[in-house]
Scaffold this motif. Structure first.
Motif, PDB file in Angstrom:
ATOM      1  N   ALA A  30       0.615  -1.328  -0.139  1.00 30.07           N
ATOM      2  CA  ALA A  30       0.032   0.041  -0.115  1.00 30.07           C
ATOM      3  C   ALA A  30       0.759   1.294   0.008  1.00 30.07           C
ATOM      4  O   ALA A  30       0.347   2.304   0.473  1.00 30.07           O
ATOM      5  CB  ALA A  30      -0.999   0.162   0.942  1.00 30.07           C
ATOM      6  N   TRP A  31       1.937   1.248  -0.693  1.00 28.87           N
ATOM      7  CA  TRP A  31       2.704   2.420  -0.913  1.00 28.87           C
ATOM      8  C   TRP A  31       3.017   2.625  -2.423  1.00 28.87           C
ATOM      9  O   TRP A  31       2.925   1.610  -3.325  1.00 28.87           O
ATOM     10  CB  TRP A  31       3.934   2.587  -0.172  1.00 28.87           C
ATOM     11  CG  TRP A  31       5.178   1.371  -0.130  1.00 28.87           C
ATOM     12  CD1 TRP A  31       5.113   0.498   0.630  1.00 28.87           C
ATOM     13  CD2 TRP A  31       5.937   1.352  -1.213  1.00 28.87           C
ATOM     14  NE1 TRP A  31       6.109  -0.571   0.186  1.00 28.87           N
ATOM     15  CE2 TRP A  31       6.314   0.028  -1.042  1.00 28.87           C
ATOM     16  CE3 TRP A  31       6.480   1.642  -2.477  1.00 28.87           C
ATOM     17  CZ2 TRP A  31       7.582  -0.528  -1.882  1.00 28.87           C
ATOM     18  CZ3 TRP A  31       7.253   1.388  -3.270  1.00 28.87           C
ATOM     19  CH2 TRP A  31       7.762  -0.049  -2.803  1.00 28.87           C
ATOM     20  N   SER A  32       3.250   3.766  -2.894  1.00 30.24           N
ATOM     21  CA  SER A  32       3.321   3.907  -4.410  1.00 30.24           C
ATOM     22  C   SER A  32       4.532   4.733  -4.598  1.00 30.24           C
ATOM     23  O   SER A  32       4.917   5.775  -3.662  1.00 30.24           O
ATOM     24  CB  SER A  32       2.099   4.193  -4.869  1.00 30.24           C
ATOM     25  OG  SER A  32       1.553   5.545  -4.734  1.00 30.24           O
ATOM     26  N   MET A  33       4.988   4.901  -5.798  1.00 24.82           N
ATOM     27  CA  MET A  33       5.907   5.882  -6.291  1.00 24.82           C
ATOM     28  C   MET A  33       5.789   5.953  -7.555  1.00 24.82           C
ATOM     29  O   MET A  33       5.212   5.345  -8.473  1.00 24.82           O
ATOM     30  CB  MET A  33       7.455   5.046  -6.312  1.00 24.82           C
ATOM     31  CG  MET A  33       8.018   5.212  -4.916  1.00 24.82           C
ATOM     32  SD  MET A  33       9.903   4.991  -4.932  1.00 24.82           S
ATOM     33  CE  MET A  33      10.137   3.912  -3.740  1.00 24.82           C
ATOM     34  N   VAL A  34       6.206   7.301  -8.160  1.00 22.99           N
ATOM     35  CA  VAL A  34       6.450   7.581  -9.714  1.00 22.99           C
ATOM     36  C   VAL A  34       7.864   7.495 -10.143  1.00 22.99           C
ATOM     37  O   VAL A  34       8.571   8.153  -9.724  1.00 22.99           O
ATOM     38  CB  VAL A  34       5.859   8.840 -10.199  1.00 22.99           C
ATOM     39  CG1 VAL A  34       5.979   9.261 -11.625  1.00 22.99           C
ATOM     40  CG2 VAL A  34       4.459   8.829  -9.511  1.00 22.99           C
ATOM     41  N   VAL A  35       8.112   6.649 -11.055  1.00 25.13           N
ATOM     42  CA  VAL A  35       9.580   6.313 -11.479  1.00 25.13           C
ATOM     43  C   VAL A  35       9.968   6.455 -12.915  1.00 25.13           C
ATOM     44  O   VAL A  35       8.973   6.069 -13.714  1.00 25.13           O
ATOM     45  CB  VAL A  35       9.911   4.978 -11.182  1.00 25.13           C
ATOM     46  CG1 VAL A  35      11.484   4.640 -11.485  1.00 25.13           C
ATOM     47  CG2 VAL A  35       9.777   4.561  -9.713  1.00 25.13           C
ATOM     48  N   PRO A  36      10.777   7.487 -13.209  1.00 21.34           N
ATOM     49  CA  PRO A  36      11.399   7.426 -14.782  1.00 21.34           C
ATOM     50  C   PRO A  36      12.090   6.302 -15.131  1.00 21.34           C
ATOM     51  O   PRO A  36      13.214   6.485 -15.321  1.00 21.34           O
ATOM     52  CB  PRO A  36      11.669   8.736 -14.923  1.00 21.34           C
ATOM     53  CG  PRO A  36      12.374   8.969 -13.538  1.00 21.34           C
ATOM     54  CD  PRO A  36      11.664   8.123 -12.474  1.00 21.34           C
ATOM     55  N   TRP A  37      11.269   5.242 -15.412  1.00 20.07           N
ATOM     56  CA  TRP A  37      12.166   4.216 -15.862  1.00 20.07           C
ATOM     57  C   TRP A  37      12.793   4.405 -17.379  1.00 20.07           C
ATOM     58  O   TRP A  37      12.106   5.370 -18.123  1.00 20.07           O
ATOM     59  CB  TRP A  37      11.158   2.911 -16.165  1.00 20.07           C
ATOM     60  CG  TRP A  37      10.719   2.318 -14.666  1.00 20.07           C
ATOM     61  CD1 TRP A  37       9.224   2.480 -14.539  1.00 20.07           C
ATOM     62  CD2 TRP A  37      11.107   1.954 -13.552  1.00 20.07           C
ATOM     63  NE1 TRP A  37       8.831   1.941 -13.363  1.00 20.07           N
ATOM     64  CE2 TRP A  37      10.036   1.672 -12.517  1.00 20.07           C
ATOM     65  CE3 TRP A  37      12.416   1.526 -13.457  1.00 20.07           C
ATOM     66  CZ2 TRP A  37      10.223   1.096 -11.451  1.00 20.07           C
ATOM     67  CZ3 TRP A  37      12.620   0.938 -12.158  1.00 20.07           C
ATOM     68  CH2 TRP A  37      11.587   0.823 -11.254  1.00 20.07           C
ATOM     69  N   VAL A  38      13.770   3.601 -17.649  1.00 16.73           N
ATOM     70  CA  VAL A  38      14.099   3.492 -19.048  1.00 16.73           C
ATOM     71  C   VAL A  38      14.189   2.158 -19.512  1.00 16.73           C
ATOM     72  O   VAL A  38      14.534   1.236 -18.779  1.00 16.73           O
ATOM     73  CB  VAL A  38      15.830   3.910 -19.173  1.00 16.73           C
ATOM     74  CG1 VAL A  38      16.122   3.696 -20.580  1.00 16.73           C
ATOM     75  CG2 VAL A  38      16.102   5.439 -18.693  1.00 16.73           C
ATOM     76  N   GLY A  39      13.766   1.802 -20.762  1.00 13.16           N
ATOM     77  CA  GLY A  39      13.439   0.307 -21.103  1.00 13.16           C
ATOM     78  C   GLY A  39      13.200   0.364 -22.513  1.00 13.16           C
ATOM     79  O   GLY A  39      13.088   1.400 -23.266  1.00 13.16           O
ATOM     80  N   ILE A  40      12.876  -0.877 -22.906  1.00 16.96           N
ATOM     81  CA  ILE A  40      12.162  -1.211 -24.308  1.00 16.96           C
ATOM     82  C   ILE A  40      10.820  -2.136 -24.086  1.00 16.96           C
ATOM     83  O   ILE A  40      10.879  -2.635 -22.998  1.00 16.96           O
ATOM     84  CB  ILE A  40      13.413  -2.023 -24.875  1.00 16.96           C
ATOM     85  CG1 ILE A  40      13.655  -3.342 -24.168  1.00 16.96           C
ATOM     86  CG2 ILE A  40      14.646  -1.213 -25.327  1.00 16.96           C
ATOM     87  CD1 ILE A  40      14.610  -4.340 -25.092  1.00 16.96           C
ATOM     88  N   PRO A  41      10.011  -2.043 -25.029  1.00 14.21           N
ATOM     89  CA  PRO A  41       8.947  -2.913 -24.874  1.00 14.21           C
ATOM     90  C   PRO A  41       9.213  -4.341 -24.744  1.00 14.21           C
ATOM     91  O   PRO A  41      10.368  -4.765 -25.280  1.00 14.21           O
ATOM     92  CB  PRO A  41       8.058  -2.841 -26.147  1.00 14.21           C
ATOM     93  CG  PRO A  41       8.597  -1.358 -26.730  1.00 14.21           C
ATOM     94  CD  PRO A  41      10.099  -1.349 -26.210  1.00 14.21           C
ATOM     95  N   MET A  42       8.791  -5.030 -23.539  1.00 16.88           N
ATOM     96  CA  MET A  42       9.227  -6.226 -23.386  1.00 16.88           C
ATOM     97  C   MET A  42       8.916  -7.329 -24.783  1.00 16.88           C
ATOM     98  O   MET A  42       9.444  -8.116 -25.132  1.00 16.88           O
ATOM     99  CB  MET A  42       8.421  -6.848 -22.457  1.00 16.88           C
ATOM    100  CG  MET A  42       8.533  -8.292 -22.048  1.00 16.88           C
ATOM    101  SD  MET A  42      10.365  -8.735 -21.506  1.00 16.88           S
ATOM    102  CE  MET A  42      10.424  -8.243 -19.776  1.00 16.88           C
TER     103      MET A  42
END
Ligand SMILES: Nc1nc2c(c(=O)[nH]1)N[C@H]1C(S)=C(S)[C@@H](COP(=O)(O)O)O[C@H]1N2
Ligand SMILES: [Mo]
Length: 318
Positions: free
Chosen positions: A142-154
């Protein structure tokens, strides 16, 4: 030997955020501790509470799927983590994950596929243009974060091996090395950490293979060098430090379901209507905020993913 079952781990072992902050601020302000760490005399782990800044990845393509909500800062994202292979405390990954060697690193993709492959992580970085994906991450605690991920579509990664028609599910198996991972010396979970998705979930455009965050290579504690991110599911589905991806015709048994299937189902879609047996899922605390906010069904990604579950009873398939 006393085996600590996952059922006993939460919520008593979940460090309350205020206690965690106080401890972290103490570590930051503890000049003596840091000085000693730099000299290698005592407390060396404390110097790693926040990840060192990593190598820049780029250029990055912006994604239309990104949220414009306020980002959590780098320190929060790298110091308040779940990575039980390094310990069950939120600060354990930040203290211990620097021991994990992330080069050389390969990911084998196998099972019901035409062309099984073992890919080097540096080649995976070139499979598709790197994107920035700003997503909410909602933990089952029950916690959350906003994260600027770097990635590619799976999907771009999975297509490399040409899945067979009979493939219905994808299993993700993660790194296990007890020398590097002190948390694995206890059977908190059945190691290695395993997760799974239905094939259409794994191929969905929102699902990414994350290779970094804040424009830099993935900090170890966040699942270097490659982790899964499925933003409409509880955080534990997003397996860290993946070494093997296997296509199957049977629903994979994930580590959490194996340890306690009553509490952790295969689907684990964020759903405020289905409480965890030991706590409510109606609200969540955004890390860094005081007042809890309402949890959104599918973590707010319902427009994109609700159709995957048409006709399914999501209270039964929780
Ligand atoms: N291998 C592995 N992956 C894992 C976990 C873990 O313990 N081991 N924890 C999960 C849980 S419960 C959450 S909430 C997210 C946390 O990701 P973060 O620490 O980068 O925020 O990672 C998930 N992936
Ligand atoms: Mo989690």
């Amino acid at each position: 030997m006393l085996i600590k079952h996952p059922a006993d781990v939460a919520p008593s072992d979940i460090t309350p955020r205020a206690v965690f902050d106080a401890r972290r601020d103490f570590m930051r302000s503890s000049a003596i501790g840091i000085g000693a760490a730099l000299l290698g005399a005592g407390l060396p782990d404390k110097a790693h509470a926040v990840a060192a800044r990593g190598k820049t990845l780029g250029p990055l393509v912006k994604s239309p799927y990104s949220t414009d909500e306020k980002l959590n800062d780098f320190d929060d994202i790298t110091s308040y983590c779940n990575f039980y292979e390094f310990g069950t405390d939120k600060s354990d990954p930040a203290r211990h994950a620097h021991r994990m060697a992330t080069r050389p690193w390969t990911v084998s993709i196998e099972g019901l596929v035409h062309k099984p492959k073992t890919l080097d992580i540096d080649d995976i970085l070139k499979v598709a243009p790197l994107e920035e994906r700003i997503y909410r991450l909602r933990c089952v605690e029950a916690w959350s974060m906003v994260v600027p991920w770097v990635g590619i579509p799976m999907s771009a990664l999975l297509r490399q091996v040409e899945p067979l028609g009979g493939a219905k599910y994808v299993e993700f198996v993660t790194h296990l090395d007890p020398k590097e991972m002190p948390g694995t010396r206890r059977q908190v979970l059945d190691w290695p950490y395993v997760e799974g998705l239905r094939l259409d979930e794994a191929m969905h455009p929102l699902t990414i293979a994350a290779l970094g965050l804040y424009g830099e290579v993935m900090p170890n504690q966040n699942g270097a060098p490659i982790r899964l991110i499925v933003p409409w599911k509880y955080g534990f589905k997003s397996a860290k430090s993946i070494v093997r991806i296997r296509f199957t015709d049977k629903e994979p048994l994930s580590s959490w379901t194996k340890s306690n299937g009553r509490e952790y189902g295969f689907y684990s879609n964020v759903n405020p209507e289905v409480d965890h047996p030991r706590w409510s899922q109606e609200r969540e605390r955004r890390i860094g905020e005081f007042i809890k906010r309402k949890t959104l069904k599918f973590n707010g990604y319902g427009d994109q993913v609700a159709s995957l579950y048409t006709g399914m009873d999501l209270k039964k398939h929780f």
